[in-house]
Design a protein around this motif. Structure first.
Motif, short mmCIF file in Angstrom:
data_model
loop_
_atom_site.label_atom_id
_atom_site.label_comp_id
_atom_site.label_asym_id
_atom_site.label_seq_id
_atom_site.Cartn_x
_atom_site.Cartn_y
_atom_site.Cartn_z
N ARG A 47 -3.50 0.27 -2.72
CA ARG A 47 -2.69 -0.68 -3.46
C ARG A 47 -2.49 -0.19 -4.90
O ARG A 47 -3.45 0.26 -5.55
N ASN B 220 1.50 -1.01 9.09
CA ASN B 220 1.72 -0.43 7.76
C ASN B 220 0.62 -0.78 6.77
O ASN B 220 0.69 -0.42 5.59
N GLY B 221 -0.40 -1.51 7.21
CA GLY B 221 -1.56 -1.77 6.37
C GLY B 221 -1.36 -2.78 5.26
O GLY B 221 -2.18 -2.85 4.35
N ASP B 222 -0.28 -3.61 5.33
CA ASP B 222 -0.06 -4.58 4.26
C ASP B 222 -0.65 -5.95 4.59
O ASP B 222 -0.42 -6.91 3.84
N ASN C 72 0.20 5.12 0.85
CA ASN C 72 -0.82 5.98 1.48
C ASN C 72 -2.17 5.27 1.58
O ASN C 72 -3.23 5.83 1.33
N GLY C 73 -2.06 3.95 1.91
CA GLY C 73 -3.27 3.16 2.13
C GLY C 73 -3.92 2.61 0.88
O GLY C 73 -4.97 1.95 0.98
N PRO D 160 0.82 -1.22 0.00
CA PRO D 160 0.00 0.00 0.00
C PRO D 160 0.85 1.27 0.00
O PRO D 160 1.88 1.33 0.68
#
Length: 879
Positions: A643, A767-769, A640-641, A638
């Motif tokens: 993909r 980190n949203g991954d 900035n959030g 991602p």
């Protein structure tokens, strides 16, 4: 015409003379000559060995046959001798005496081979070879540990435990070779002739040098048919208690086995057979969290039943060449697997597996200067799994895991190994060259996570019904592929001086699925014996090595490639129903980058010194640099959030840009109180029949990857360099083995090591991954250490002899290190042997299962204990 007048005729006289000479020649026996080639367990010839031929009959005893020194080709020729029965012995510094106890020599040339084992307990004064020459031999006894027969006898009969024991002896990590074969099933202990631990495996014949080598030499039976049968039992009544529960965890093991071996046709063929069965179960302990707090409970029994059989036959194709054939088979069934620790009872699954192995090996001298060892190994492996409960999995990070195991299907694997090594000796050169081919075909419909898994960061999230992630695999799990590895090498041990050997070599390796043909690996070694007495050996070596690309990594990229299978990945899903899941849902996939062979540069320096005939010390230092190691690169992380490719979640590419640095320092001390003493085994009581060994290993490793699919939380390797997780800095091992009282063998071992490093993670996907490997700020990998572990083990056995005891045969044979002779002879002493074996004698609590997840109630705490005390009792009847 009278007879007298007839004899006066010149023609008649000449005819009579010719006929008389022919008749005399026909009646006079032709002399015999014996040519003996002396080799070590690897098949290398031993120039300078002393060969003695002794008559066993009235006629042959009168024949003078003094000691003969083997030539630079390892060949000793003795004769002329009258035909008949003889005993042939060979001696060489640092090796056990090899004996062919009863050989019939016929008129003409007779060829025999004697294989000498490295000396484990030195009971004779060294003869024959120059001491300096022996000490400077890179394939000699220096910088290696040869186990005594008593030490071998004290090892476990269980193959898995035996492998662990040998690995511990080699510093916790070992590559085990069996009669030059790599991999496969360990042989029954009744088949083992010798075990040797090698500290420096730099020669070009070796694929790897990052691990110490363990060489196991086996042999078929010899002489009269001998064998035995035994039974081993373990019960929780004598075992230690797990500190996480209030009662002993029930456990029971019952093993049965029998072996038979001996000569089929004298000097032609011999055999060994083994059959064993196992009925075993233990009780796992679950340590987990609930809404009420922490819990520890005993789960149901975990059965492990199976059987195995092995057979071996040696057949002399010619006087020089021996063919060995062996076949092994084992089948096992296990159930209630996958439970214990954080996993509760419903996570259980069952597994069935079977393995078949066929080995063919031919070895022996080729001419007067060469020795050839050719071998073929075929293996068939199958496995199948089935879950006890078909249900989605619910996982609270390092808290509790419930639901189904979600495993089913199975795999079939066929392996082939073909190798040949040729030794050639001429003048100052001992050249060794060979080829090694390994191939496999793999077919699997193994599948997992086909019903989905919810991941919760903490117990609070679980109680609130707030999962952080949901994954599920959909599609066809069936894959099928083949794999091939090849290695070619040449090595020359050049005797520059009597006490100095230079060993240059070159190896080339390649494999399928890695498009890299640059696998040239130069090897250099220098072995020096500075003292005239040959008590000291100094060796330095350098080499380039390559590691094979793992087939499991290739299988993952083949299976979960976004087409054959998709791994659905949903962040913050609804619970307990994630909603519609299909091919349109974003999914993970795994792909290969532009791979290169993993390269390893290794430098080592070592010294080995005999302080006295009884005390030998050594020190080895090794430094390694790994390159082209694998790690995961997320191509769809991602930003900035968001993909970059919304059709996918993570796209993990395997790339070869990680590295490792390692440092090892290993001192050894070996004390053999019988060293240099003749006939130390004769007296009924002799405390000198005692061997003490001590080994210490300092290791430090640094790296920047946790594996082929491991993705750095920041996406960069720049902040990943640290102490390698799992790194064990200090490792000690001490052992005392004694047979001070004949027939009583006692051994005690003490093993201790510092804790390995492990990593602290936050428990959240910062980190949203959707990969839960994020660490706290400024916290490196491997920042926390496990506590020290220590284990005391003991083994005690006593043999009650029955009837006349046949002395062990010598080391005759056709070049496998066993051939058709040897100290074990396919069986053990006639009589009854009682054995007591205790692992973790003091029942020390060696805690494991420490959690590095900050959201876990067990953060930095243990959740299990390794190896509570186990007591094995066994009895063996030998005949």
């Amino acid at each position: 015409m009278s007879f007298a007048s007839t004899c006066r005729s010149p023609l008649v006289v000449l005819t009579l003379l010719v006929l008389g000479a022919a008749s005399a020649a026909a009646q006079a026996p032709r002399d015999a000559r014996v040519m003996v080639t002396v080799v070590d367990p690897t098949g290398a010839v031993l120039p300078g060995a002393t060969v003695t031929v002794s008559g066993l009959e009235e006629v042959t005893r009168k024949a003078p046959a003094g000691p003969v020194i083997a030539s630079d080709r390892g060949l000793a020729t003795v004769g002329p001798l009258p035909p008949g029965r003889y005993a042939i012995s060979a001696e060489f510094g640092g090796f056990e005496t090899g004996v062919l106890p009863d050989v019939r020599l016929r008129a003409g040339d007779n060829k025999h081979v004697v294989v000498l084992e490295l000396s484990g307990v030195q009971e004779t004064v060294e003869v024959g070879r120059d001491a300096q020459s022996a000490a400077s031999d890179p394939n000699g006894g220096s910088l290696a540990t040869q186990l005594t027969q008593d030490e071998i006898a004290s090892l476990s009969d269980d193959p898995d435990e035996l492998a662990r024991q040998l690995s511990d002896m080699a510093g916790g990590n070992a590559l085990i070779k069996i009669d030059s074969f790599v991999g496969g099933e360990l042989p029954p202990k009744a088949f083992i002739k010798s075990i040797r631990i090698i500290r420096d495996t730099f020669p070009a014949e070796n694929h790897s040098a990052e691990r110490d080598g363990v060489e196991i030499i086996t042999q078929a039976g010899v002489g009269l048919i001998r064998g035995g049968f035994s039974s081993r039992i373990r019960d929780s009544v004598l075992n230690g208690r797990n500190p996480f529960v209030d009662v002993k965890a029930p456990e029971r093991t019952q093993n049965y086995d029998g072996n038979l071996g001996g000569t089929i046709v004298p000097e032609k063929s011999s055999f060994s057979l083994f059959f064993g069965g196992r009925r075993q179960w233990d009780t796992p302990v679950a340590t987990y969290t609930t809404a009420a707090g922490k819990e520890s409970v005993l789960l149901g029994r975990r059965p492990n039943n199976g059987w195995n059989a092995q057979g071996m036959i040696d057949y002399a194709l010619t006087k020089d060449q021996t063919l060995r054939m062996s076949y092994s088979q084992n089948d096992s069934s296990r159930s209630n697997l996958g439970v214990g620790g954080f996993d509760l009872a419903e996570r259980a699954y069952a597994s069935e597996s079977g393995n078949r192995q066929l080995r063919l090996q031919e070895a022996g001298p080729v001419g007067r200067r060469s020795y050839l060892n050719t071998r073929l190994q075929l293996r068939w492996n199958r496995s199948a799994n089935v879950s006890q409960l078909e249900a989605p999995t619910i996982r609270v990070l390092d808290g509790v895991t419930t639901g189904g195991a979600q495993v089913k299907g199975g795999s079939n694997q066929k392996d082939i190994e073909l190798a040949s090594d040729l030794n050639y000796v001429r003048g100052i050169h001992t050249v060794r060259t060979g080829v090694q081919l390994e191939g496999r075909h793999y077919r699997s419909d193994d599948t997992s996570n086909y019903l989905g898994t919810y991941v919760f960061s903490s117990t609070a999230d679980f109680l609130a019904g707030r999962p952080r992630n949901y994954t599920r695999r959909i599609g066809d799990p069936l894959i099928s592929y083949s794999h091939l590895e090849v290695g070619l090498y040449v090595q020359d041990d050049i005797k520059l001086r009597t006490n100095l050997t230079f060993s240059p070599g070159l190896r080339w390796e390649a494999q399928t699925h890695v498009h890299d043909l640059s696998g040239f690996a130069p090897r250099l070694g220098l072995t020096w014996a500075p003292g005239s007495a040959g008590k000291t050996t100094v060796r330095t070596s350098y080499g380039t090595f390559y590691n094979w690309f793992g087939s499991n990594t290739y299988a993952q990229t083949l299976r979960v490639n976004g087409l054959r299978q998709q791994e659905i990945n949903i962040v913050n899903p609804s619970y307990p129903d994630p909603g519609a899941v299909g091919t349109a849902t974003p999914s993970n996939k795994y792909v290969l980058g532009d791979l290169k062979m993993e390269r390893y540069h290794r430098f080592s320096a070592a010294v080995d010194h005999a302080l006295t005939p009884k005390v030998r010390v050594s020190m080895t230092y090794a430094m390694g640099r790994y390159g082209n190691q694998l790690r995961g690169l997320n191509l769809n992380a991602p930003v900035n959030g968001v993909r970059p490719d919304p059709a996918f979640a993570n796209i993990i590419q395997v790339v070869p840009d990680a590295s490792t640095h390692s440092y090892d320092l290993t001192p050894d001390i070996n004390i053999n109180f019988a060293g240099g003493i003749r006939n130390a085994t004769q007296a009924r009581w002799n405390p000198r029949r005692t061997v003490i060994r001590f080994n210490y290993r300092f290791h430090r490793g640094y790296n920047n990857s946790d594996g082929a699919f491991s993705v750095p939380p920041t996406g960069s390797l720049a902040d990943q360099w640290s102490i390698a997780p799992g790194d064990v800095t200090h490792r000690y091992r001490g052992s005392v083995s004694t047979q001070a009282l004949r027939n009583l063998n006692a051994q005690i071992n003490v093993d201790a090591n510092s804790g390995g490093a492990y990593t602290v993670t936050t428990g959240f996907d910062d980190n949203g991954d959707s990969i839960f490997n994020d660490r706290p700020l400024l916290t490196p990998r491997g920042s926390v250490r496990l506590p020290w572990r220590a284990t005391v083990s003991a083994n005690l056995s006593y043999t009650i002899p029955i009837g006349a005891q046949r002395p062990p045969d010598g080391g005759a044979g056709g070049g496998f290190g066993g051939g058709r002779g040897g100290p074990r002879g396919g069986g053990r002493s006639k009589g009854i042997t009682l054995n007591l074996s205790v692992n973790n004698l003091t029942n020390r609590d060696n805690f494991t299962g420490f959690s590095g997840v900050m959201t876990s109630p067990y953060f930095l705490q243990a959740t299990s204990v390794a190896n509570p005390r186990q007591v094995d009792l066994s009895v063996r009847f030998g005949f």
